[in-house]
Design an enzyme around this catalytic site. Structure first.
Site, PDB file in Angstrom:
ATOM      1  N   HIS A 346     -14.090  -1.942  -2.087  1.00  0.00           N
ATOM      2  CA  HIS A 346     -12.953  -1.391  -1.345  1.00  0.00           C
ATOM      3  C   HIS A 346     -13.313  -0.898   0.049  1.00  0.00           C
ATOM      4  O   HIS A 346     -12.532  -0.152   0.645  1.00  0.00           O
ATOM      5  CB  HIS A 346     -12.333  -0.218  -2.122  1.00  0.00           C
ATOM      6  CG  HIS A 346     -11.491  -0.621  -3.282  1.00  0.00           C
ATOM      7  ND1 HIS A 346     -10.177  -1.024  -3.153  1.00  0.00           N
ATOM      8  CD2 HIS A 346     -11.771  -0.693  -4.607  1.00  0.00           C
ATOM      9  CE1 HIS A 346      -9.678  -1.312  -4.344  1.00  0.00           C
ATOM     10  NE2 HIS A 346     -10.626  -1.123  -5.250  1.00  0.00           N
ATOM     11  N   LYS A 534      -1.624   9.195   5.150  1.00  0.00           N
ATOM     12  CA  LYS A 534      -2.762   8.553   4.486  1.00  0.00           C
ATOM     13  C   LYS A 534      -3.924   9.545   4.476  1.00  0.00           C
ATOM     14  O   LYS A 534      -3.842  10.612   5.095  1.00  0.00           O
ATOM     15  CB  LYS A 534      -3.170   7.256   5.179  1.00  0.00           C
ATOM     16  CG  LYS A 534      -3.432   7.392   6.663  1.00  0.00           C
ATOM     17  CD  LYS A 534      -3.797   6.058   7.294  1.00  0.00           C
ATOM     18  CE  LYS A 534      -2.593   5.135   7.402  1.00  0.00           C
ATOM     19  NZ  LYS A 534      -2.676   3.957   6.569  1.00  0.00           N
ATOM     20  N   ARG A 535      -4.983   9.200   3.789  1.00  0.00           N
ATOM     21  CA  ARG A 535      -6.178  10.041   3.769  1.00  0.00           C
ATOM     22  C   ARG A 535      -6.659  10.280   5.195  1.00  0.00           C
ATOM     23  O   ARG A 535      -6.590   9.391   6.042  1.00  0.00           O
ATOM     24  CB  ARG A 535      -7.244   9.329   2.932  1.00  0.00           C
ATOM     25  CG  ARG A 535      -8.538  10.075   2.733  1.00  0.00           C
ATOM     26  CD  ARG A 535      -9.335   9.432   1.602  1.00  0.00           C
ATOM     27  NE  ARG A 535      -9.520   8.007   1.832  1.00  0.00           N
ATOM     28  CZ  ARG A 535     -10.562   7.481   2.481  1.00  0.00           C
ATOM     29  NH1 ARG A 535     -11.491   8.268   2.975  1.00  0.00           N
ATOM     30  NH2 ARG A 535     -10.689   6.171   2.620  1.00  0.00           N
ATOM     31  N   LYS A 540      -9.369   5.933  10.367  1.00  0.00           N
ATOM     32  CA  LYS A 540      -7.926   5.709  10.281  1.00  0.00           C
ATOM     33  C   LYS A 540      -7.212   6.160  11.552  1.00  0.00           C
ATOM     34  O   LYS A 540      -6.048   5.861  11.767  1.00  0.00           O
ATOM     35  CB  LYS A 540      -7.361   6.422   9.048  1.00  0.00           C
ATOM     36  CG  LYS A 540      -7.882   5.809   7.745  1.00  0.00           C
ATOM     37  CD  LYS A 540      -7.329   6.523   6.521  1.00  0.00           C
ATOM     38  CE  LYS A 540      -7.910   5.996   5.230  1.00  0.00           C
ATOM     39  NZ  LYS A 540      -7.395   4.672   4.849  1.00  0.00           N
ATOM     40  N   THR A 642      -2.575  -0.008   1.387  1.00  0.00           N
ATOM     41  CA  THR A 642      -1.394  -0.293   0.562  1.00  0.00           C
ATOM     42  C   THR A 642      -0.179   0.442   1.096  1.00  0.00           C
ATOM     43  O   THR A 642       0.947   0.031   0.849  1.00  0.00           O
ATOM     44  CB  THR A 642      -1.625   0.092  -0.913  1.00  0.00           C
ATOM     45  OG1 THR A 642      -2.097   1.441  -0.988  1.00  0.00           O
ATOM     46  CG2 THR A 642      -2.634  -0.841  -1.569  1.00  0.00           C
TER      47      THR A 642
END
Length: 802
Positions: A346, A534-535, A540, A642
């Protein structure tokens, strides 16, 4: 189950009185929730037992999905929908004056995950059951999950998640199926019938107690199982400090991802991982052998999937069981093991590829370490056979080297399949991160692009949109999400587009009300809802987003003629407790929000919202209301994502880099219906390999960049003190590892284009429709069908009948 709403009301009222010894008017919302939950779970049990009996007596191959996380969210409404009784129950509750939304609030989000890894696992279980496939989950029943996030004066504060405070209606404790997991101790060797044997002695035992949860398929009789393990102290042993043993044992399943910045935390995390796999494998094998099946044929009947590296110790654990408990020789045990396991990677982040110090690993798991060491020796011998004399290659590929056990290397060596989770991710694994392994095992590598369950993220989370879709193209899309393509026929249908517009406005109004209640901030539902949830991680690039907001603020302050369509920037994210840089980003978002939200010069054109304690149920509120989906990771760093799929399915348009599944979203939506910017993965990897990027050049040659970077430390931001020097240094002194400044101008330009496109309401709605129509490809049903056919070799009921 219920013939009509009156039948349901009769059962509900009788059960409530029996459970709580009070009349209905005296009952609370919590009483009503647990009453309904118990009724539903008991009904589920009929098919649950039937499914287990079917698996027990037929010859279907089964898959077990091992994951350290299962981010389930709330299950009440999902189970009602899947059972096909939602309308009857809702109508009956309405007659009784009960709001289903209100009692659903009594259900805590199960604290069993953190981000996309765990939510993917939950979506996969949903699809397995809905497709009538024999697949089960194995995880850990964390008492407090990750943590409950509070924002106090702009800082993240972590509190224990109390999701089990009132019990969990969907679980069934199975103490009769408890197993013992062994730590510490030493290994003795002995001879038996001329063969060298090993036994683990003087070990510290921990009891693993299973809690089973039913996984209900959508309008099918299949009910699979998620088995979660809880650590409890073993029976008393003389000389043991039982209170210390109790504390250390319960710590194993107390929190998800304990801080591993010190040896004590590393030991606890390694304990968690072995606890999960040892308990799960004992359970799997007990079930398998109870059917009088041959241990030598295990791989023909069982496939075990490793979700990232956390459960990789399952490989040496199965070897231990086959060698020490069943007396197989090494070659036969390895043949069975390496044909049983499949592994999903992942990440492309080297720091996320787990590795454990031998000094911690060996004393904690002495027999497992012996087996891993033997696997490594034999693996290196096979490498020598193909690459004689290439010590550098062997050193890079070894499972144990430089005092560390490398879990991804063990996973690849011990699995028959290794897959990435998006087309670009798999290519990066093959060509860069795991290139040496790909050269050695090219047949093992394959791609399985992630998916999400459309039944939760569209049918449940956005019921108004689901109804509009069903009215237009029928209900077949619920079982066959690719049928969403039928929406393309309505691209020029003004009435249909208006229906989409009404749904989005309704969801935005609902979210605006929630923001007012939770944050005390009034936002305009007519503004663009621009969302990044998101995290929290540097790659990110929440930082890029917030620096751009600061840039827009500067434009308002300096240019009285500047204007833009009002925009509400919505953030939600948890930062790992030990990830201090990520926590600084949360503080920065809060400081920028304080700066811009009430400045009269901005005239309300910009609002910034950070919604604390991001979780599945909050995502279900936010995603249907989003206009813009921020998927702005540094290209090559996001394996798939996702969240991007969930937003697409709900009609939000993506602003993103060509990273992860964004590449495939671009293919499905078309370039005119997505906003792509920034470096490509190839360009990023070239910078990493060859150098040539100097963030100072962008700082000195772009006045807008220089201004926003300086504002991190020049006192512009309220309550800033010295909080953001670390961020400032990361961008300049440390050369901006994630290319925030390199992509800044491109990001600002694409955001300006998105804002202008939004003002063409009809055009924007068409783009939104095209995204919804193309999103069926990203259903986890498609992903699971590919896993079932290409990797696991499992079939569903209908195929079994044929």
């Amino acid at each position: 189950m219920f013939s009509d709403k009156n039948d349901f009301k009769e059962v509900f009222l009788k059960r409530l009185e029996m459970m709580y010894g009070k009349t209905f008017p005296e009952s609370t919302s919590r009483d009503q929730y647990f009453t309904l939950g118990n009724i539903i779970r008991e009904y589920i049990s009929i098919n649950w037992i039937g499914t287990n009996e079917q698996y027990r007596f037929n010859n279907q191959k089964q898959v077990y999905y091992l994951s350290i996380e299962f981010l389930l969210g709330r299950l009440l409404r999902q189970n009602l929908m899947n059972l096909g009784i939602y309308e009857i129950v809702e109508a009956g509750l309405n007659d009784l004056g009960i709001d289903l939304d209100e009692i659903e609030e009594e259900e805590a989000d199960a604290g069993l995950g953190n981000g996309g890894l765990g939510r993917l696992a939950a979506c996969f279980l949903d699809s397995l059951a809905s497709l009538d496939l024999p697949g089960h989950g194995c995880g850990i029943r964390y008492k407090h999950g990750l943590f409950e996030q509070k924002i106090v004066k702009g800082f993240q504060v972590e509190l224990p998640e109390q999701w089990l405070r009132h019990g969990h209606v969907w679980e069934v404790r199975k103490p009769d199926l408890a197993v013992e997991v062994l730590f510490w101790g030493r290994v003795e060797s002995f001879k038996e019938n001329g063969h060298l044997k090993f036994r683990h002695v003087d070990a510290e035992g921990v009891t693993a107690v299973p809690y089973d949860m039913p996984v209900v398929g959508y309008q099918t009789s299949t009910v699979n199982t998620l088995r979660l393990w809880s650590a409890e102290p073993s029976s008393y042993q003389a000389g043991r400090d039982m209170m210390k043993h109790k504390r250390e044992t319960e710590a194993i399943t107390e929190f998800l991802y304990p801080d591993d910045t010190h040896d004590e935390g590393k030991t606890l995390r390694l304990k968690q991982q072995y606890f999960l796999v040892s308990a799960s494998l004992r359970s799997i094998l007990r079930s398998y052998l109870s059917r009088k099946r041959d241990i030598h044929e295990l791989h023909d009947h069982i496939s075990i999937h490793i979700n990232d590296t956390h459960p990789v110790l399952a490989i040496p654990e199965l070897m231990r069981i086959l060698l020490d408990e069943h007396g197989l020789d090494w070659e036969e045990a390895w043949e069975i093991t390496s044909r049983t396991f499949a592994y999903t990677n992942h990440t492309t982040l080297s720091e996320a590829l787990e590795r454990w110090p031998v000094r911690i690993f060996e004393p904690l798991l002495p027999r497992i370490f012996m087996i891993v060491n033997e696997i490594n020796e034999r693996f290196c011998q096979s490498l020598w056979g193909k690459y004689p004399g290439d010590w550098n290659r062997i050193e890079q590929m070894a499972i144990i080297s430089h005092g560390e056990v490398k879990m991804a290397h063990l996973a690849i060596a011990g699995s028959f399949s290794v897959n990435g989770v998006a087309a670009i991710h798999t290519e990066i694994l093959k060509q860069r991160e795991m290139n040496l392994f790909y050269q050695f095992y090219p047949e093992k590598f394959n791609n399985k692009t992630n998916g999400i369950t459309h039944r939760r993220w569209l049918l449940k989370a956005n019921q108004p949109l689901s109804k509009v879709v069903t009215n237009a193209i029928g209900s077949e899309w619920i079982h066959q999400p690719e049928k969403l393509q039928g929406l393309h026929a309505f691209r020029e249908d003004r009435m249909f587009l208006e229906e989409l517009h009404k749904v989005k406005n309704h969801k935005k109004q609902q979210l605006a009300q929630k923001i007012l209640e939770q944050n005390g901030l009034r936002v305009d539902p007519e503004s663009i809802f621009d969302v990044q949830i998101k995290r929290l991680h540097a790659y990110k690039r929440q930082l890029l987003n917030v620096l751009h907001i600061l840039h827009l603020y500067n434009r308002f302050r300096e240019d009285s003629s500047f204007d833009m369509h009002p925009r509400t920037f919505i953030f939600g994210a948890k930062a790992s407790p030990g990830y201090f840089y990520a926590k600084k980003i949360i503080k920065l978002i809060d400081s920028v929000a304080k700066l811009v939200n009430h400045d009269p010069v901005v005239k309300g054109r910009i609002k910034v919202v950070f919604m604390e304690n991001y979780r599945v149920s909050l995502a279900e509120d936010i995603i249907p209301a989003a206009d813009i989906s921020e998927q702005i990771s540094t290209a090559s760093k996001e394996a798939s994502g996702t969240g991007n799929m969930k937003f697409m399915m709900n009609g939000a348009l993506t602003v993103g880099t060509l990273d992860g599944a964004n590449v495939e979203i671009l293919e499905k939506s078309g370039p005119e219906n997505i906003f792509i910017f920034g470096l490509t993965a190839e360009e990023v990897m070239k910078y990493y390999a060859e150098g040539g990027y100097y963030s100072m050049e962008y700082y000195h040659h772009d006045e807008h960049i220089k201004q926003v970077v300086n504002q991190l430390i020049d006192g512009t931001l309220p309550d800033s003190a010295d909080h953001f020097e670390e961020i400032f240094d990361s961008l300049l002194t440390e050369n901006d590892q994630y290319f925030v400044l390199r992509d800044f101008a491109s990001y600002a330009a694409i955001q300006e284009k998105a804002g202008k496109d939004y003002e063409d309401t009809a055009g924007w709605l068409q783009k939104s429709l095209i995204n919804i129509a193309g999103s069926g490809h990203f259903s986890s049903d498609r992903t699971i069908k590919e896993y079932a056919a290409d990797i696991w070799g499992i079939t569903g009921k209908e195929l079994m009948k044929k």
